[in-house]
Design a protein around this motif. Structure first.
Motif, PDB file in Angstrom:
ATOM      1  N   ALA A  93       0.686  -1.197  -0.037  1.00  0.00           N
ATOM      2  CA  ALA A  93      -0.029  -0.074   0.260  1.00  0.00           C
ATOM      3  C   ALA A  93       0.893   1.310  -0.106  1.00  0.00           C
ATOM      4  O   ALA A  93       1.988   1.246   0.502  1.00  0.00           O
ATOM      5  N   PRO A  94       0.526   2.193  -0.600  1.00  0.00           N
ATOM      6  CA  PRO A  94       0.940   3.738  -0.355  1.00  0.00           C
ATOM      7  C   PRO A  94       1.028   4.079   1.005  1.00  0.00           C
ATOM      8  O   PRO A  94       0.308   3.793   1.677  1.00  0.00           O
ATOM      9  N   THR A  95       2.023   5.147   1.051  1.00  0.00           N
ATOM     10  CA  THR A  95       2.007   5.720   2.608  1.00  0.00           C
ATOM     11  C   THR A  95       0.736   6.543   2.819  1.00  0.00           C
ATOM     12  O   THR A  95       0.139   6.320   3.636  1.00  0.00           O
ATOM     13  N   ILE A  96       0.247   7.214   1.888  1.00  0.00           N
ATOM     14  CA  ILE A  96      -0.797   7.962   1.965  1.00  0.00           C
ATOM     15  C   ILE A  96      -1.847   7.578   0.711  1.00  0.00           C
ATOM     16  O   ILE A  96      -1.194   7.703  -0.430  1.00  0.00           O
ATOM     17  N   GLN A 110     -13.218  -1.540   7.107  1.00  0.00           N
ATOM     18  CA  GLN A 110     -11.767  -2.323   7.312  1.00  0.00           C
ATOM     19  C   GLN A 110     -10.774  -1.292   7.984  1.00  0.00           C
ATOM     20  O   GLN A 110      -9.821  -1.296   7.844  1.00  0.00           O
ATOM     21  N   SER A 111     -11.391  -0.606   9.050  1.00  0.00           N
ATOM     22  CA  SER A 111     -10.293   0.204   9.803  1.00  0.00           C
ATOM     23  C   SER A 111      -9.257  -0.072  10.313  1.00  0.00           C
ATOM     24  O   SER A 111      -8.138   0.511  10.451  1.00  0.00           O
ATOM     25  N   ASP A 112      -9.214  -1.580  10.804  1.00  0.00           N
ATOM     26  CA  ASP A 112      -7.974  -2.142  11.300  1.00  0.00           C
ATOM     27  C   ASP A 112      -6.893  -2.159  10.217  1.00  0.00           C
ATOM     28  O   ASP A 112      -5.528  -2.104  10.598  1.00  0.00           O
ATOM     29  N   GLY A 113      -7.216  -1.758   8.730  1.00  0.00           N
ATOM     30  CA  GLY A 113      -6.133  -1.771   7.935  1.00  0.00           C
ATOM     31  C   GLY A 113      -5.648  -0.330   7.820  1.00  0.00           C
ATOM     32  O   GLY A 113      -4.841  -0.287   6.957  1.00  0.00           O
ATOM     33  N   PHE A 114      -5.901   0.777   8.424  1.00  0.00           N
ATOM     34  CA  PHE A 114      -5.401   1.878   8.438  1.00  0.00           C
ATOM     35  C   PHE A 114      -5.229   2.377   9.651  1.00  0.00           C
ATOM     36  O   PHE A 114      -5.382   1.967  10.697  1.00  0.00           O
ATOM     37  N   VAL A 115      -4.394   3.351   9.763  1.00  0.00           N
ATOM     38  CA  VAL A 115      -3.944   4.091  10.843  1.00  0.00           C
ATOM     39  C   VAL A 115      -5.059   4.915  11.341  1.00  0.00           C
ATOM     40  O   VAL A 115      -5.702   5.510  10.765  1.00  0.00           O
ATOM     41  N   ASN A 116      -5.425   4.744  12.745  1.00  0.00           N
ATOM     42  CA  ASN A 116      -6.478   5.354  13.314  1.00  0.00           C
ATOM     43  C   ASN A 116      -5.937   6.860  13.493  1.00  0.00           C
ATOM     44  O   ASN A 116      -5.024   7.086  14.619  1.00  0.00           O
ATOM     45  N   LEU A 117      -6.491   7.853  12.485  1.00  0.00           N
ATOM     46  CA  LEU A 117      -5.756   9.027  12.679  1.00  0.00           C
ATOM     47  C   LEU A 117      -6.001   9.783  14.028  1.00  0.00           C
ATOM     48  O   LEU A 117      -5.420  10.987  14.348  1.00  0.00           O
ATOM     49  N   ALA A 314      -2.341   1.003   7.020  1.00  0.00           N
ATOM     50  CA  ALA A 314      -1.474   0.712   8.509  1.00  0.00           C
ATOM     51  C   ALA A 314      -0.471  -0.313   8.130  1.00  0.00           C
ATOM     52  O   ALA A 314      -0.454  -1.515   8.661  1.00  0.00           O
ATOM     53  N   GLN A 315       0.459  -0.036   7.041  1.00  0.00           N
ATOM     54  CA  GLN A 315       1.570  -0.674   6.587  1.00  0.00           C
ATOM     55  C   GLN A 315       2.951   0.084   6.750  1.00  0.00           C
ATOM     56  O   GLN A 315       3.896  -0.418   6.236  1.00  0.00           O
ATOM     57  N   VAL A 316       2.951   0.969   7.767  1.00  0.00           N
ATOM     58  CA  VAL A 316       4.163   1.610   7.791  1.00  0.00           C
ATOM     59  C   VAL A 316       4.472   1.475   9.385  1.00  0.00           C
ATOM     60  O   VAL A 316       3.924   1.229  10.134  1.00  0.00           O
ATOM     61  N   ASP A 317       5.804   1.882   9.615  1.00  0.00           N
ATOM     62  CA  ASP A 317       6.208   1.963  10.884  1.00  0.00           C
ATOM     63  C   ASP A 317       5.558   3.507  11.436  1.00  0.00           C
ATOM     64  O   ASP A 317       5.338   4.380  10.990  1.00  0.00           O
ATOM     65  N   ASP A 318       5.835   3.403  13.001  1.00  0.00           N
ATOM     66  CA  ASP A 318       5.372   4.520  13.304  1.00  0.00           C
ATOM     67  C   ASP A 318       6.118   5.930  12.862  1.00  0.00           C
ATOM     68  O   ASP A 318       5.355   6.939  12.852  1.00  0.00           O
ATOM     69  N   GLU A 319       7.232   5.981  12.807  1.00  0.00           N
ATOM     70  CA  GLU A 319       7.883   7.282  12.316  1.00  0.00           C
ATOM     71  C   GLU A 319       7.341   7.627  10.945  1.00  0.00           C
ATOM     72  O   GLU A 319       7.255   8.805  10.762  1.00  0.00           O
ATOM     73  N   THR A 320       7.265   6.824   9.932  1.00  0.00           N
ATOM     74  CA  THR A 320       6.616   7.157   8.904  1.00  0.00           C
ATOM     75  C   THR A 320       5.429   7.477   8.900  1.00  0.00           C
ATOM     76  O   THR A 320       4.833   8.464   8.266  1.00  0.00           O
ATOM     77  N   ALA A 321       4.477   6.712   9.782  1.00  0.00           N
ATOM     78  CA  ALA A 321       2.855   7.349   9.885  1.00  0.00           C
ATOM     79  C   ALA A 321       3.000   8.833  10.482  1.00  0.00           C
ATOM     80  O   ALA A 321       2.068   9.430  10.102  1.00  0.00           O
ATOM     81  N   GLN A 322       3.924   9.182  11.477  1.00  0.00           N
ATOM     82  CA  GLN A 322       3.888  10.408  11.955  1.00  0.00           C
ATOM     83  C   GLN A 322       4.164  11.372  10.996  1.00  0.00           C
ATOM     84  O   GLN A 322       3.547  12.347  10.657  1.00  0.00           O
ATOM     85  N   ALA A 323       5.557  11.077  10.162  1.00  0.00           N
ATOM     86  CA  ALA A 323       5.831  11.857   9.186  1.00  0.00           C
ATOM     87  C   ALA A 323       4.719  12.141   8.233  1.00  0.00           C
ATOM     88  O   ALA A 323       4.497  13.362   7.733  1.00  0.00           O
ATOM     89  N   ALA A 324       4.153  10.945   7.693  1.00  0.00           N
ATOM     90  CA  ALA A 324       2.802  11.526   6.723  1.00  0.00           C
ATOM     91  C   ALA A 324       1.782  12.174   7.180  1.00  0.00           C
ATOM     92  O   ALA A 324       1.051  12.843   6.696  1.00  0.00           O
ATOM     93  N   TYR A 325       1.517  12.030   8.645  1.00  0.00           N
ATOM     94  CA  TYR A 325       0.435  12.864   9.123  1.00  0.00           C
ATOM     95  C   TYR A 325       0.845  14.121   9.314  1.00  0.00           C
ATOM     96  O   TYR A 325       0.068  14.928   9.141  1.00  0.00           O
ATOM     97  N   GLU A 326       2.039  14.603   9.402  1.00  0.00           N
ATOM     98  CA  GLU A 326       2.683  15.945   9.665  1.00  0.00           C
ATOM     99  C   GLU A 326       2.422  16.410   8.054  1.00  0.00           C
ATOM    100  O   GLU A 326       2.096  17.679   8.037  1.00  0.00           O
TER     101      GLU A 326
END
Length: 431
Positions: A93-96, A110-117, A314-326
């Motif tokens: 999956a893409p990051t975003i 299928q919310s388990d497949g996504f980061v809970n924003l 939700a296929q990224v590590d926590d740091e990448t998820a944080q960077a994507a959210y920023e």
């Protein structure tokens, strides 16, 4: 003036000559926010066509050298279908992923497949974006939000002013709204006047009325416990049936070749149009057709046809998820939302921006200089209902609309329409 055409949620996104101010509305953060993530981050963003992110990504990377962003433009169905396969596979999956609202019920399910924003602080946007858009990306109990509303489309009435004037009706958009009386019954009445005067059809298809009728009533085909809620559908459906049996609709399938030709060969005088449909109508028009189409507010309280959402699978590590959210946070700042509007006319999902002069002053020359910035933001903001969409909502909707089409074509009698629609909905739902 510069003209850009962008692919949108069906075929194209709204494009046209933009005469927009560079000012921003409301409070904004810095023009580019340095990333709080110390580690390097590589972010891929999947979008349906060009939604104005490429230049913004370049700007963000210039201010955040630890972040690398690649924007991947895909076809509408391919992006969503591929993502579904990637969720099942657990990889790829893409990051975003920037997703369309038509697919949100399935992905929210299928919310388990996504980061809970919400875990990243997304509740900061809940009070600033359109409530109905926020609800579309949030599960029924509000415990998970998988998407931040990136843009909306609104819904308006595109009409052939030349055909209405030839029929002895008004071609003026404000006078047309007054003639309809801001009601769907008034819409049908004007359609009957048009058909009586010309023998032609007023609207392309009656099925296009049903979804905005349901939206304005704040209902869908299901309760929040995922059981069919057909009694709530009955009244809006009856209004759509009234249009289907009034002899005012052509029954032409939207997006077919006949429908595209009908936009210009006088087959029908009106279509319900989201903002992105304007570019389709203009780009397919014969020469010297400018000014014959116009845009007016739709009857009733608000409407929308397509919204986009920023999601993080939700296929990224926590740091990448944080960077994507920023990066998403930065895109949601006023300046970036207005830049996307200026670039590809993506209507912000943040209504506080609707008073910005760049949006208020936006007109479309092809559509007789209609003030479409005002019209589409009004209908998006006026929509107050937030219907619940079950996983099976699209399947049931198609089944019910197919019955309405048969009513429109005369193969089902008006008095049998509701009974047939209920049976079709139950069969589509497997019950």
């Amino acid at each position: 003036m510069t003209r850009r055409t962008a692919v949108g949620t069906v075929a194209v996104a709204l494009a046209g000559a933009l005469t927009l101010s560079a000012c921003t509305g409301g409070d904004t953060s810095a023009s580019a926010s340095p990333s709080a993530s110390a580690a390097d981050a590589t972010i891929t963003v999947a979008t349906v066509g060009d939604i104005g992110l490429e230049p913004l990504a370049e700007e963000y990377m210039a201010e955040n050298p630890n972040v690398t962003i690649t924007v991947e433009e895909q076809a509408y169905a391919a992006l969503h279908d591929d993502l579904q396969s990637e969720l099942v596979a657990g990889e790829g999956a893409p990051t975003i992923a920037v997703l369309d609202e038509a697919y949100m019920p399935s992905f929210v399910g299928q919310s388990d497949g996504f980061v809970n924003l919400l875990d990243l602080g997304a509740d900061e946007f809940e009070d600033s974006v359109l409530p109905w858009a926020w609800a579309e990306a949030t599960n029924a109990n509000g415990s998970a939000t998988i998407g931040i509303p990136a843009s909306v489309s609104g819904l308006a009435l595109c009409y052939r002013r030349d055909l209405l004037e030839d029929a002895g009706l008004t071609g003026d958009r404000d006078e047309l709204s007054t003639l309809m009386g801001d009601s769907w019954e008034g819409f049908i009445s004007v359609g009957e006047q048009y058909t009586a005067a010309t023998g032609g059809y007023f609207v392309d298809t009656a099925t296009s009325l049903l979804n905005p009728l349901l939206q304005q009533a704040g209902v869908s085909y299901f309760d929040t416990d995922n059981t069919l809620a057909l009694p709530d559908v009955k009244a809006p459906y009856a209004t759509a049936v009234a249009a289907a049996t009034a002899g005012i609709s052509s029954g032409t399938t939207q997006w077919s070749e006949d429908w595209t030709n009908g936009l210009y060969d006088d087959r029908f005088a009106t279509v319900l149009c989201p903002s992105w449909m304007l570019a389709y109508i203009e780009s397919n028009a014969p020469e010297d057709f400018s000014g014959q189409w116009d845009v007016a507010d739709i009857p009733g309280e608000g409407g929308n046809w397509s919204a986009n959402f920023y999601t993080i699978p939700a296929q990224v590590d926590d740091e990448t998820a944080q960077a994507a959210y920023e990066f998403i946070e930065w895109l949601m700042e006023d300046e970036q939302q207005l830049a996307r509007f200026q670039s590809v006319a993506a209507l912000p999902a943040t209504p506080s921006l609707y008073t910005d002069e760049g949006i208020q002053a936006y007109t479309n020359a092809f559509f007789n200089n209609a003030p479409v910035g005002q019209i589409f933001t009004k209908t998006a903001e006026d929509l107050t209902g937030a219907p619940y969409y079950s996983l099976n909502n699209a399947t049931v909707r198609t089944a019910v609309e197919n019955v309405l089409t048969k009513v429109e074509l005369g193969s089902i009698d008006q008095e049998d329409a509701w009974s047939e629609a209920k049976d079709a909905a139950k069969a589509a739902n497997g019950s």
